[in-house]
Design a protein around this motif. Structure first.
Motif, PDB file in Angstrom:
ATOM      1  N   MET A   1       9.032  68.894  62.788  1.00 51.42           N
ATOM      2  CA  MET A   1       9.498  69.446  61.537  1.00 51.42           C
ATOM      3  C   MET A   1      10.620  68.555  61.005  1.00 51.42           C
ATOM      4  O   MET A   1      11.546  68.220  61.718  1.00 51.42           O
ATOM      5  N   ASP A   2      10.522  68.191  59.784  1.00 56.14           N
ATOM      6  CA  ASP A   2      11.494  67.323  59.148  1.00 56.14           C
ATOM      7  C   ASP A   2      12.420  68.153  58.272  1.00 56.14           C
ATOM      8  O   ASP A   2      12.008  68.672  57.230  1.00 56.14           O
ATOM      9  N   ALA A   3      13.685  68.271  58.681  1.00 55.58           N
ATOM     10  CA  ALA A   3      14.653  69.074  57.925  1.00 55.58           C
ATOM     11  C   ALA A   3      14.850  68.535  56.517  1.00 55.58           C
ATOM     12  O   ALA A   3      15.095  69.301  55.581  1.00 55.58           O
ATOM     13  N   TYR A   4      14.723  67.240  56.343  1.00 55.70           N
ATOM     14  CA  TYR A   4      14.890  66.620  55.025  1.00 55.70           C
ATOM     15  C   TYR A   4      13.936  67.243  54.004  1.00 55.70           C
ATOM     16  O   TYR A   4      14.313  67.474  52.858  1.00 55.70           O
ATOM     17  N   GLN A   5      12.730  67.504  54.418  1.00 52.46           N
ATOM     18  CA  GLN A   5      11.715  68.048  53.511  1.00 52.46           C
ATOM     19  C   GLN A   5      12.007  69.482  53.077  1.00 52.46           C
ATOM     20  O   GLN A   5      11.448  69.963  52.101  1.00 52.46           O
ATOM     21  N   HIS A   6      12.881  70.183  53.806  1.00 54.32           N
ATOM     22  CA  HIS A   6      13.160  71.585  53.525  1.00 54.32           C
ATOM     23  C   HIS A   6      14.423  71.812  52.700  1.00 54.32           C
ATOM     24  O   HIS A   6      14.750  72.948  52.374  1.00 54.32           O
ATOM     25  N   VAL A   7      15.150  70.750  52.365  1.00 52.71           N
ATOM     26  CA  VAL A   7      16.346  70.889  51.522  1.00 52.71           C
ATOM     27  C   VAL A   7      15.895  71.130  50.090  1.00 52.71           C
ATOM     28  O   VAL A   7      15.125  70.357  49.526  1.00 52.71           O
ATOM     29  N   LYS A   8      16.374  72.224  49.506  1.00 54.64           N
ATOM     30  CA  LYS A   8      15.997  72.610  48.144  1.00 54.64           C
ATOM     31  C   LYS A   8      17.202  72.522  47.204  1.00 54.64           C
ATOM     32  O   LYS A   8      18.336  72.770  47.602  1.00 54.64           O
ATOM     33  N   LYS A   9      16.953  72.212  45.975  1.00 57.57           N
ATOM     34  CA  LYS A   9      18.014  72.117  44.960  1.00 57.57           C
ATOM     35  C   LYS A   9      18.526  73.510  44.604  1.00 57.57           C
ATOM     36  O   LYS A   9      17.760  74.459  44.494  1.00 57.57           O
ATOM     37  N   GLY A  10      19.854  73.634  44.442  1.00 62.02           N
ATOM     38  CA  GLY A  10      20.456  74.877  43.992  1.00 62.02           C
ATOM     39  C   GLY A  10      20.713  75.902  45.078  1.00 62.02           C
ATOM     40  O   GLY A  10      21.059  77.036  44.776  1.00 62.02           O
ATOM     41  N   ILE A  11      20.599  75.523  46.324  1.00 61.85           N
ATOM     42  CA  ILE A  11      20.867  76.433  47.441  1.00 61.85           C
ATOM     43  C   ILE A  11      22.319  76.227  47.890  1.00 61.85           C
ATOM     44  O   ILE A  11      22.839  75.117  47.864  1.00 61.85           O
ATOM     45  N   LYS A  12      22.956  77.305  48.305  1.00 61.60           N
ATOM     46  CA  LYS A  12      24.330  77.229  48.809  1.00 61.60           C
ATOM     47  C   LYS A  12      24.265  77.017  50.324  1.00 61.60           C
ATOM     48  O   LYS A  12      24.195  77.968  51.094  1.00 61.60           O
ATOM     49  N   TYR A  13      24.270  75.762  50.740  1.00 62.47           N
ATOM     50  CA  TYR A  13      24.168  75.419  52.158  1.00 62.47           C
ATOM     51  C   TYR A  13      25.524  75.540  52.839  1.00 62.47           C
ATOM     52  O   TYR A  13      26.561  75.305  52.223  1.00 62.47           O
ATOM     53  N   PRO A  14      25.545  75.877  54.132  1.00 59.85           N
ATOM     54  CA  PRO A  14      26.807  75.973  54.877  1.00 59.85           C
ATOM     55  C   PRO A  14      27.334  74.583  55.231  1.00 59.85           C
ATOM     56  O   PRO A  14      26.678  73.567  54.983  1.00 59.85           O
ATOM     57  N   SER A  15      28.495  74.547  55.828  1.00 58.73           N
ATOM     58  CA  SER A  15      29.062  73.300  56.328  1.00 58.73           C
ATOM     59  C   SER A  15      28.131  72.714  57.380  1.00 58.73           C
ATOM     60  O   SER A  15      27.522  73.442  58.153  1.00 58.73           O
ATOM     61  N   VAL A  16      28.064  71.388  57.386  1.00 58.87           N
ATOM     62  CA  VAL A  16      27.143  70.720  58.300  1.00 58.87           C
ATOM     63  C   VAL A  16      27.827  69.506  58.908  1.00 58.87           C
ATOM     64  O   VAL A  16      28.508  68.750  58.215  1.00 58.87           O
ATOM     65  N   LEU A  17      27.640  69.320  60.217  1.00 60.80           N
ATOM     66  CA  LEU A  17      28.036  68.103  60.911  1.00 60.80           C
ATOM     67  C   LEU A  17      26.746  67.458  61.397  1.00 60.80           C
ATOM     68  O   LEU A  17      26.036  68.027  62.235  1.00 60.80           O
ATOM     69  N   ILE A  18      26.440  66.298  60.867  1.00 59.87           N
ATOM     70  CA  ILE A  18      25.224  65.573  61.225  1.00 59.87           C
ATOM     71  C   ILE A  18      25.639  64.373  62.067  1.00 59.87           C
ATOM     72  O   ILE A  18      26.537  63.620  61.677  1.00 59.87           O
ATOM     73  N   THR A  19      24.996  64.209  63.216  1.00 60.25           N
ATOM     74  CA  THR A  19      25.325  63.089  64.089  1.00 60.25           C
ATOM     75  C   THR A  19      24.101  62.203  64.294  1.00 60.25           C
ATOM     76  O   THR A  19      22.962  62.658  64.230  1.00 60.25           O
ATOM     77  N   ALA A  20      24.367  60.928  64.542  1.00 59.93           N
ATOM     78  CA  ALA A  20      23.300  59.977  64.828  1.00 59.93           C
ATOM     79  C   ALA A  20      23.852  58.895  65.747  1.00 59.93           C
ATOM     80  O   ALA A  20      25.032  58.570  65.697  1.00 59.93           O
ATOM     81  N   GLY A  21      22.987  58.369  66.583  1.00 59.99           N
ATOM     82  CA  GLY A  21      23.341  57.256  67.462  1.00 59.99           C
ATOM     83  C   GLY A  21      22.747  55.970  66.916  1.00 59.99           C
ATOM     84  O   GLY A  21      21.552  55.909  66.624  1.00 59.99           O
ATOM     85  N   ILE A  22      23.561  54.952  66.771  1.00 58.97           N
ATOM     86  CA  ILE A  22      23.098  53.697  66.188  1.00 58.97           C
ATOM     87  C   ILE A  22      22.071  53.014  67.084  1.00 58.97           C
ATOM     88  O   ILE A  22      21.222  52.266  66.620  1.00 58.97           O
ATOM     89  N   ASN A  23      22.116  53.288  68.380  1.00 62.08           N
ATOM     90  CA  ASN A  23      21.191  52.674  69.329  1.00 62.08           C
ATOM     91  C   ASN A  23      20.049  53.603  69.717  1.00 62.08           C
ATOM     92  O   ASN A  23      19.438  53.419  70.765  1.00 62.08           O
TER      93      ASN A  23
END
Length: 92
Positions: A1-23
């Motif tokens: 499931m791809d979270a990117y595809q589920h982001v909709k315009k005009g929604i009040k999203y909560p605070s988010v901390l997104i992490t990624a590893g460069i390697n």
């Protein structure tokens, strides 16, 4: 499931901390950046969207123990800040 595809315009999203590893051999770090950008562009919330790129880590067991603890401390600090813990609020 791809979270990117589920982001909709005009929604009040909560605070988010997104992490990624460069390697990370499984998930390219640009995907997390793209997701954060889409959240910022589409959310009507004033809540922060934070992106943390780990330049020493990746996906799985190749992350040094000290780095794992550092990453966990960032996650807990973010959670305590958002939950209103008095020791984790910005100083006035």
């Amino acid at each position: 499931m791809d979270a990117y595809q589920h982001v909709k315009k005009g929604i009040k999203y909560p605070s988010v901390l997104i992490t990624a590893g460069i390697n990370d051999p499984r998930i390219a770090p640009w995907q997390s950046s793209k997701f954060a950008a889409k959240l910022l562009a589409n959310s009507i919330s004033e809540s922060p969207v934070l992106l943390k790129i780990d330049y020493k880590g990746g996906h799985g067991g190749d992350v040094p123990v000290a780095q794992r603890y550092s990453n966990l401390s960032d996650i807990f600090a973010f959670a305590f800040w958002q939950l209103g813990h008095q020791d984790y609020q910005p100083k006035k």
